[in-house]
Design an enzyme around this catalytic site. Structure first.
Site, PDB file in Angstrom:
ATOM      1  N   GLU A  46      45.464  39.381  40.420  1.00 42.91           N
ATOM      2  CA  GLU A  46      46.361  38.898  39.363  1.00 42.91           C
ATOM      3  C   GLU A  46      47.816  39.014  39.801  1.00 42.91           C
ATOM      4  O   GLU A  46      48.623  38.106  39.612  1.00 42.91           O
ATOM      5  CB  GLU A  46      46.171  39.724  38.072  1.00 42.91           C
ATOM      6  N   CYS A  57      43.391  45.208  35.246  1.00 42.64           N
ATOM      7  CA  CYS A  57      43.764  46.626  35.119  1.00 42.64           C
ATOM      8  C   CYS A  57      45.099  46.749  34.379  1.00 42.64           C
ATOM      9  O   CYS A  57      45.810  45.765  34.170  1.00 42.64           O
ATOM     10  CB  CYS A  57      43.844  47.275  36.503  1.00 42.64           C
TER      11      CYS A  57
HETATM   12 ZN    ZN Z   1      45.089  44.909  38.596  1.00 43.85          ZN
END
Ligand code: ZN
Length: 128
Positions: A54, A83
């Site tokens: 990401e 996350c």
């Molecule tokens: Zn991450």
């Protein structure tokens, strides 16, 4: 016809550098002006040098002058969500209504607003 954001994220996952976790992650971000940037997770033997897919996708967009994201798709075999650190980075380059989708190889998808995933994000407003 252009590929879907999911297809772009899945494609990015095939370039994952993940010799340690063996987890191939791909992400695709759609910027406000309709451009897609892709990223894969890039692991490092130091572990601390590892970067999630990401953030790679977002940093590629930002480094090309696109600082506001509209959507992001994260593809993993098992449909892992982003996350906390990636959610914080998303906060910097989108609004609370950023559409975050994470999907698995079977096609199951979950879509949430960024504000649902990171309820009390730290924003540039806190620094004023
Ligand atoms: Zn991450």
């Amino acid at each position: 016809m252009s590929k879907s954001l999911r297809d772009e994220a899945q494609d990015a996952s095939t370039r994952s550098h993940s010799p340690y976790s063996k987890a191939k992650v791909g992400a695709a971000v759609l910027t406000d002006n309709g451009i897609v940037f892709k990223g894969c997770n890039v692991e490092n033997a130091s572990y601390g040098g590892t970067v999630c897919a990401e953030r790679v996708a977002i940093w590629k967009a930002v480094s090309e002058g696109h600082k506001h994201m509209k959507k992001i798709y994260v593809y993993t075999k098992d449909g892992w969500p982003p996350c906390g650190m990636c959610l914080q980075v998303m906060t910097e380059f989108s609004g609370p209504d950023l559409e975050v989708t994470f999907g698995d190889e079977a096609g199951k998808e979950t879509t949430k607003k960024l504000k649902e995933l990171l309820t009390h994000s730290f924003t540039p407003e806190h620094l004023k």
